[in-house]
Design an enzyme around this catalytic site. Structure first.
Site, short mmCIF file in Angstrom:
data_model
loop_
_atom_site.label_atom_id
_atom_site.label_comp_id
_atom_site.label_asym_id
_atom_site.label_seq_id
_atom_site.Cartn_x
_atom_site.Cartn_y
_atom_site.Cartn_z
N TYR A 188 0.86 -1.18 0.00
CA TYR A 188 0.00 0.00 0.00
C TYR A 188 0.89 1.22 0.00
O TYR A 188 1.84 1.30 0.78
CB TYR A 188 -0.89 0.00 1.25
CG TYR A 188 -1.76 1.23 1.40
CD1 TYR A 188 -2.82 1.48 0.52
CD2 TYR A 188 -1.54 2.14 2.44
CE1 TYR A 188 -3.62 2.61 0.68
CE2 TYR A 188 -2.36 3.27 2.60
CZ TYR A 188 -3.39 3.49 1.71
OH TYR A 188 -4.19 4.60 1.87
N ASP A 283 9.17 2.71 -0.45
CA ASP A 283 8.14 3.30 0.39
C ASP A 283 8.42 2.87 1.83
O ASP A 283 8.09 1.74 2.22
CB ASP A 283 6.75 2.86 -0.06
CG ASP A 283 5.65 3.51 0.80
OD1 ASP A 283 5.99 4.11 1.85
OD2 ASP A 283 4.48 3.42 0.41
N LYS A 316 4.68 8.55 9.04
CA LYS A 316 4.49 7.90 10.36
C LYS A 316 5.55 8.35 11.38
O LYS A 316 5.42 9.42 11.94
CB LYS A 316 4.37 6.40 10.17
CG LYS A 316 3.11 6.10 9.33
CD LYS A 316 2.70 4.65 9.24
CE LYS A 316 1.33 4.56 8.58
NZ LYS A 316 1.28 3.89 7.30
#
Ligand SMILES: *Cc1c(COP(=O)(O)O)cnc(C)c1O
Length: 476
Positions: A188, A283, A316
C-alpha cells in the site's frame, strides 16, 4: 471547542509550566495501580459507551470513521473510541485500558505522551501554528532524516504518506520522462489514483482500479506484480523495461501484515532498475525509522553490497504522531522539483512548524545509543512468546519482527506474498483479535496489518499480553 483540561476543570490557556504529572524526570511508565489519571476514569462510564459513540459518529461521518480500517469491518464488532493515551496504553470512552500494539499505525514509537515530544510541540505551538513561510526547523528535520539515510541527499516535507508517495511518483515520472510504474500486490502506498490498482489478467499487463472513482485510463500505466516473484519481475522488465519510470515497493511489506522482500528478489530488482534506467522507490512510510534507525534500506545495504534505493518515502515515525511525511533522493533527482525544476508539487501546511517540532523531537529520542537494540529485543520477546504460546496450544503460528514492527500469522510458515497472506486462517485471527481485545490487548483489527511496539512497553506489558494470548488461544 477542544480543551486540553476539559476533564479536570475549566479550560485554561496553556502556560509555560507543564502540568504536574509531566514533571517526572523519566518518561512516565504508567502502571495500572499507580497511574493517577487511570484512577480518575470510572471503570465503565454510565454516560457514554463505544456503541453510543459509534452510533453518533455514523450519523455524521461515513461509516463513523475517518479512515476505513478503524471501523473494524474486517473483524466485526464495535470500534473502541479512544479518550486518551499514555505510554503503552489507550483508554476508551468506557474507561477500559488497552495495551496498544497499533501506536497510531506506527508513529508512536516512543509511546504516547513522551515528555520531550510534548514539550517541543507545546513550545512550537506557542511560537505560531503555521506561517506559510520557511523555518529553520524544516532544514533541521531534513538534516536529521538525511543523516540516517545515506541514499537521501535532499527531502521535501509534506503532510501525509499518501501525499509523499503520490509526489514521489510524479517526480520519478518527471525525472525519467516515462509513464509506466510497477507496484506489487499487497503493498500500500497511500490512496493516490494511480496506486489503487490490482493485477490485470495476464503477466506484465496493466492493472485495474481497486476503487470506484478511479478511471481505468488513470491506472493504465500501472503494472502490478507479485511480491518476491523474481520470474515475473524479469519478464515485466524484458517486455516493458524501457517504459518503466519507477518501481515502488515496501521493502518490508507492512500492509500485508509483515512480509520481507527476499534478498535475491531485492538484489535482482536493484539490478533490473539500474539496467533499464528505472528508479527504485522505497516506500518506507511504515518501515522508516521504525525497523532500524537507518530504516529498512540499511538492513538491505548490510545484506547486498552497495545497495541503495534511488528515492525514499517516509511518514508515520518522522512525524511522531503529527501529520508529516517526506520524500527524498539524490540531489539530481530532487532538483527536478519546483521551484528548481519542472515537476510541480506544493503544500500550504507542508513542513508545518508544530509537526516538524514533533518529528524532530521524536527523531532525537530514537537516535540515542541503544534505543533500537532495546526496542528490537522487546518486540522479539513478544513474537517469540506468541509463537511459544501457540505451540503449547497446538495452533500453527508463524511470526517475524524487525526493530519495533512485527507480524504474526495463523499459518505454519511465513507467507512470501499477498495470496499466501490471504490464505492464512482468517476466522482464527478474528477470534483471537476479539479475545485479546476483551483482555485489554489492542491489536490491529485486520490480519493484513502489522503490529508495533513502543519504547514504553515494559516486560510486564509483554508478559500480560502473553498471558492473554495463552487464554485466547486455548479458547479456540
Ligand atoms: C501508512 C502508509 C502510507 C500512507 O500514509 P498516510 O499518512 O496514511 O497517507 C503509505 N505507504 C505505506 C507503506 C504506509 O504504511
Amino acid at each position: 471547542m477542544w480543551c486540553p483540561t476539559a476533564s479536570s476543570g475549566p479550560c485554561r490557556r496553556p502556560t509555560r509550566t507543564p502540568p504536574a504529572r509531566r514533571t517526572t524526570p523519566r518518561h512516565p511508565k504508567p502502571q495500572p495501580p499507580t497511574n493517577p489519571r487511570a484512577r480518575e476514569l470510572p471503570a465503565v462510564s454510565t454516560e457514554r459507551s463505544n456503541v453510543q459513540a459509534f452510533e453518533r459518529a455514523q450519523r455524521v461521518i461515513p461509516g463513523g470513521v475517518n479512515s476505513p480500517v478503524r471501523a473494524f469491518r474486517a473483524v466485526g464488532g464495535t470500534p473502541r473510541f479512544i479518550r486518551r493515551a499514555e505510554g503503552a496504553y489507550l483508554w476508551d470512552v468506557e474507561g477500559r485500558r488497552y495495551i496498544d500494539y497499533i501506536g497510531s499505525w506506527g508513529p508512536m514509537i516512543l509511546g504516547h505522551g513522551h515528555p520531550a515530544v510534548l514539550d517541543a510541540v507545546m513550545k512550537a505551538a506557542r511560537d505560531g501554528l503555521s506561517f506559510g513561510a520557511p523555518t529553520e526547523a524544516e532544514a533541521e528535520l531534513a538534516e536529521a532524516i538525511i543523516a540516517q539515510v545515506p541514499s537521501v541527499q535532499q527531502v521535501r516535507l509534506v503532510s501525509s504518506g499518501t501525499e509523499a508517495g503520490m509526489s514521489a511518483l510524479r517526480l520519478a515520472r518527471g525525472a525519467t520522462g516515462r509513464s509506466a510504474i510497477v507496484k506489487f500486490e499487497g503493498c500500500y502506498h497511500g490512496h493516490a489514483d494511480a496506486l489503487l490498482v490490482k493485477a490485470g489478467s495476464g503477466l506484465a499487463t496493466f492493472g485495474h482500479p481497486t476503487s470506484a472513482g478511479v478511471p481505468p485510463e488513470v491506472v493504465q500505466h500501472t503494472m502490478v506484480l507479485e511480491y518476491n516473484n523474481v520470474g515475473q519481475l524479469e519478464q515485466a522488465f524484458a517486455e516493458r523495461g524501457h517504459e518503466i519510470a519507477c518501481v515502488m515497493i515496501e521493502p518490508i511489506a507492512g500492509n500485508m501484515n509483515f512480509v520481507r522482500a527476499s534478498v535475491p528478489f531485492m538484489t535482482r530488482l536493484r539490478e533490473l532498475c539500474t539496467q533499464h534506467g528505472a528508479l527504485l522507490v522505497f516506500d518506507e512510510v511504515m518501515t522508516g525509522f521504525r525497523v532500524a534507525l537507518g530504516s529498512a534500506q540499511s538492513l538491505y545495504a548490510r545484506l547486498i553490497p552497495g545497495f541503495q534505493p534511488d528515492m525514499s518515502v517516509f511518514g508515520k515515525v518522522i512525524g511522531g504522531g503529527m501529520p508529516l511525511a517526506a520524500f527524498g533522493g539524490s540531489r539530481d533527482v530532487m532538483a527536478q522539483l519546483a521551484p528548481l525544476g519542472p515537476v510541480y508539487q506544493a503544500g500550504t501546511l507542508s513542513g508545518n512548524p508544530v509537526a516538524t517540532a514533533c518529528g524532530l523531537a521524536t527523531l532525537r529520542e530514537i537516535s540515542r545509543p541503544g534505543f533500537f537494540d532495546a526496542l528490537a529485543a522487546r518486540t522479539r520477546a513478544l513474537v517469540d512468546g506468541l509463537a511459544a504460546e501457540a505451540r503449547d496450544a497446538g495452533v500453527p503460528m508463524a511470526v517475524d519482527s524487525e526493530g519495533g514492527m512485527f507480524g504474526f500469522f495463523f499459518a505454519a510458515d511465513l507467507p512470501q506474498n499477498y495470496p499466501a497472506v490471504m490464505a492464512t486462517d482468517k476466522e482464527r485471527f478474528n477470534r483471537f483479535f476479539h479475545a485479546m481485545l476483551d483482555r485489554g490487548v489492542y491489536l490491529a483489527p485486520a490480519l493484513y496489518e502489522a503490529g508495533f511496539v513502543s519504547a514504553t512497553h515494559t516486560e510486564a506489558d509483554i508478559a500480560a499480553t502473553l498471558q492473554a494470548a495463552r487464554e485466547a488461544l486455548r479458547q479456540g
